[in-house]
Design an enzyme around this catalytic site. Structure first.
Site, short mmCIF file in Angstrom:
data_model
loop_
_atom_site.label_atom_id
_atom_site.label_comp_id
_atom_site.label_asym_id
_atom_site.label_seq_id
_atom_site.Cartn_x
_atom_site.Cartn_y
_atom_site.Cartn_z
CE1 TYR A 1 -1.54 3.82 9.41
CE2 TYR A 1 -0.45 2.83 7.51
CZ TYR A 1 -1.51 2.88 8.40
OH TYR A 1 -2.53 1.98 8.28
N PRO B 1 -4.67 -0.35 18.62
CG PRO B 1 -6.37 -1.82 17.99
CD PRO B 1 -5.84 -1.07 19.16
CG HIS C 1 -2.06 -0.92 1.12
ND1 HIS C 1 -3.24 -0.73 1.77
CD2 HIS C 1 -2.22 -2.06 0.40
CE1 HIS C 1 -4.08 -1.71 1.45
NE2 HIS C 1 -3.47 -2.53 0.64
CE1 TYR D 1 -5.65 3.83 8.70
CE2 TYR D 1 -6.24 3.65 11.02
CZ TYR D 1 -5.44 3.28 9.96
OH TYR D 1 -4.43 2.37 10.15
CE LYS E 1 3.38 2.95 13.39
NZ LYS E 1 3.86 2.57 12.09
C1 LIG Z 1 -7.39 -6.99 16.96
C2 LIG Z 1 -5.93 -6.63 16.92
C3 LIG Z 1 -5.44 -5.97 15.81
C4 LIG Z 1 -4.11 -5.63 15.76
N1 LIG Z 1 -3.64 -4.98 14.64
C5 LIG Z 1 -2.33 -4.71 14.54
C6 LIG Z 1 -1.78 -4.18 13.32
O1 LIG Z 1 -2.47 -3.94 12.32
N2 LIG Z 1 -0.45 -3.94 13.26
C7 LIG Z 1 0.36 -4.24 14.32
O2 LIG Z 1 1.59 -4.01 14.21
N3 LIG Z 1 -0.11 -4.76 15.49
C8 LIG Z 1 -1.43 -5.02 15.62
N4 LIG Z 1 -1.91 -5.62 16.76
C9 LIG Z 1 -1.00 -5.93 17.88
C10 LIG Z 1 -0.19 -7.21 17.63
O3 LIG Z 1 -1.06 -8.29 17.33
C11 LIG Z 1 0.65 -7.52 18.88
O4 LIG Z 1 1.34 -6.36 19.24
C12 LIG Z 1 1.65 -8.66 18.61
O5 LIG Z 1 0.98 -9.90 18.61
C13 LIG Z 1 2.76 -8.69 19.66
O6 LIG Z 1 3.58 -9.80 19.46
P1 LIG Z 1 4.30 -10.51 20.69
O7 LIG Z 1 5.10 -11.62 20.12
O8 LIG Z 1 4.97 -9.50 21.53
O9 LIG Z 1 3.11 -11.06 21.61
P2 LIG Z 1 2.00 -12.16 21.29
O10 LIG Z 1 1.66 -12.17 19.85
O11 LIG Z 1 0.93 -11.93 22.28
O12 LIG Z 1 2.73 -13.54 21.60
C14 LIG Z 1 2.97 -13.97 22.92
C15 LIG Z 1 3.04 -15.50 22.93
O13 LIG Z 1 3.36 -15.93 24.23
C16 LIG Z 1 2.52 -17.03 24.57
N5 LIG Z 1 2.44 -17.09 26.04
C17 LIG Z 1 1.65 -16.34 26.86
N6 LIG Z 1 1.88 -16.67 28.13
C18 LIG Z 1 2.82 -17.64 28.13
C19 LIG Z 1 3.47 -18.40 29.14
N7 LIG Z 1 3.17 -18.23 30.43
N8 LIG Z 1 4.38 -19.31 28.78
C20 LIG Z 1 4.69 -19.51 27.47
N9 LIG Z 1 4.10 -18.83 26.46
C21 LIG Z 1 3.19 -17.91 26.79
C22 LIG Z 1 1.21 -16.72 23.87
O14 LIG Z 1 0.43 -17.88 23.67
C23 LIG Z 1 1.72 -16.13 22.56
O15 LIG Z 1 1.91 -17.12 21.58
C24 LIG Z 1 -3.24 -5.96 16.85
C25 LIG Z 1 -3.74 -6.64 17.96
C26 LIG Z 1 -5.07 -6.97 18.01
C27 LIG Z 1 -5.58 -7.73 19.22
#
Ligand SMILES: Cc1cc2nc3c(=O)[nH]c(=O)nc-3n(C[C@H](O)[C@H](O)[C@H](O)COP(=O)(O)OP(=O)(O)OC[C@H]3O[C@@H](n4cnc5c(N)ncnc54)[C@H](O)[C@@H]3O)c2cc1C
Length: 433
Positions: free
Chosen positions: A427, A335, A114, A243, A339
């Site tokens: 962005y 969201p 995009h 948006y 980011k």
């Molecule tokens: C609806 C929605 C839309 C979003 N849209 C965007 C977007 O467009 N762009 C963007 O950049 N971000 C977006 N986000 C945010 C993004 O999804 C998160 O910031 C991202 O998943 C963070 O990654 P992470 O690896 O830090 O955490 P997570 O993806 O939460 O991964 C953490 C992992 O740890 C595991 N875990 C938890 N507890 C334990 C434990 N005790 N022991 C072992 N494993 C464990 C979980 O099962 C999971 O697999 C969105 C979020 C949501 C909910």
């Protein structure tokens, strides 16, 4: 489960030579080891990672490329993490990293590039030319669970181990130099002894909560609304994201693929999804996206729906001893700025660099600066996500003055180069330090 190349050991000497060397440089004498309980299966890895989300998986991938072995311990199954619907928008830097590190083939084929977004208010659309304002940078629509699949496949291809469906995960020993991740698998207690632990276990994980009392300062803001999100079998109504700021509340038109639309509506924070029939969702979306020129919203069967809370949160510092937090474990953003995933990837780039430097030269300088370097970006991204959220949503306490002030801000942002460029730069993603 793929096998970890270093095999299993039962309760014996566990520290690696390189850590011994580094410790003797740092501290002058080796540490005493805590012996595991009898019967506990013990294995070792240089880096133990809690959580197989984007942060944990990318960290493991980057470390492998630098010759550092890691094991990931994850509570969920592989199927669950590979199907979990979350983010969908990748910054230029995230895309570049995936391609440079050899996991970008599907992204290049399937990602939707995009060059702009639309801000819609007062029944009119106003395009922000992201590429024109940022020397050609773009963002790419590629769902988070596809990123996760690519990373899991890369770990499997490199015989990297991910322990899925681990239970009762705890971390300890990270305040000294013998960190351990302890968990149960098939009823058997296992310990992963490592030099460092990366807490990549998301907002509800255990790593942040394991920090000793008084170490962390928490900053947060909970917004008085949520997002009702749907996936619909309908081609996106517009090729770029929209948006919309409307008197009835915010709405976002995004997509997952040329056939699947991703749509969001601002709703009450404690909204019951059962109160929203398909008709009510589509009517509300129609009302909020309506334009004076008769723009049409494509509709289709709703295949997934859910409510997302809106929350800004930062935990400082992001490190205690040999435990490092990354991604949602340390910070979350609403969201609106798309980011969260990108920030998680930015953290683990910094962490991977620090760990590589440590194993290469024994220097802890980069690791010691982990919190400082990450937080500089984290707070800028917090500001951007808060700003977009504030400009586009209806707040409970808002009155007619606030709504007109928002519209004036949107008019300014879409008609003057300086604020549109600021939006565009943030962005597509700020440069990595
Ligand atoms: C609806 C929605 C839309 C979003 N849209 C965007 C977007 O467009 N762009 C963007 O950049 N971000 C977006 N986000 C945010 C993004 O999804 C998160 O910031 C991202 O998943 C963070 O990654 P992470 O690896 O830090 O955490 P997570 O993806 O939460 O991964 C953490 C992992 O740890 C595991 N875990 C938890 N507890 C334990 C434990 N005790 N022991 C072992 N494993 C464990 C979980 O099962 C999971 O697999 C969105 C979020 C949501 C909910």
């Amino acid at each position: 489960m793929t096998r970890f190349s270093m095999g299993l050991q039962t309760g014996s000497e566990l520290l690696f030579d390189n850590v011994r060397k580094a410790m003797s440089i740092e501290q002058g004498e080796p540490e005493r080891l805590r012996l595991p309980d009898a019967g506990t299966v013990v294995r070792k890895a240089q880096v133990g990672i809690v959580g197989a989300g984007p942060a944990g998986l990318m960290l493991s991938h980057l470390l492998h490329r630098d010759g550092i072995d890691s094991v990931i311990v994850e509570v969920r199954s592989r199927k669950y993490i590979e199907e979990r619907n979350r983010a969908g928008m990748l910054e230029q830097g995230t895309v570049d990293l995936m391609i440079e590190t050899g996991i970008g083939e599907r992204l290049k084929r399937q990602g939707l590039v995009h060059h702009g977004i639309e801000l819609r208010f007062k029944g009119r659309g106003h395009r922000i030319d992201l590429s024109g304002l940022t020397d050609g940078k773009t963002v790419t629509i590629y769902p988070q669970h596809e990123v996760v699949k690519d990373l899991v496949a890369a770990r499997a291809a490199a015989s990297g181990e991910i322990v899925f469906e681990a239970e009762d995960v705890i971390v300890h020993g990270y305040d000294g130099s013998a960190p351990v991740i302890r968990f149960r698998k098939h009823g058997e207690v296992q310990e992963l002894a490592c030099d460092f632990i990366a807490g990549c276990d998301g907002f509800h994980g255990i790593c942040r909560q394991s920090f000793p009392a008084g170490v962390l300062t928490l900053y947060d803001r909970i917004y008085p609304f949520g997002w009702l999100g749907i996936l619909a079998k309908a081609p996106p109504s517009s090729p770029e994201l929209i948006y919309a700021n409307h008197e009835r509340g915010f709405a976002l038109q995004s997509m997952r693929s040329p056939e699947i639309s991703r749509l969001y509506l601002q709703c009450a924070p404690n909204e019951d999804i059962n109160n929203w029939s398909d008709d009510r969702i589509w009517n509300e979306l129609e009302a909020r996206f309506a334009t004076h020129d008769g723009w049409r919203l494509n509709q289709g069967p709703i295949i997934d729906r859910g409510i997302t809370e809106m929350h800004s949160f930062v935990a400082e510092p992001m490190q205690f001893g040999r435990l490092f937090l990354a991604g949602d474990a340390a910070h979350i953003v609403p969201p609106t700025g798309a980011k969260g995933l990108n920030l998680a990837i930015a953290d683990v780039r910094v962490l991977a660099r620090g760990l590589s430097e440590f194993y290469r030269s024994g220097s802890q300088e980069w690791l010691d600066r982990y919190t400082e370097v990450c937080l500089r970006r984290v707070w800028k991204v917090q500001h951007f996500s808060w700003w977009m959220t504030s400009m586009l949503h209806r707040f409970e306490a808002h009155n007619a003055f606030d709504f007109r002030r928002q519209l004036a801000e949107l008019e300014y942002v879409t008609s003057s180069r300086a604020p549109s460029q600021s939006l565009a730069e943030n962005y597509v993603g700020l440069p990595m330090e």
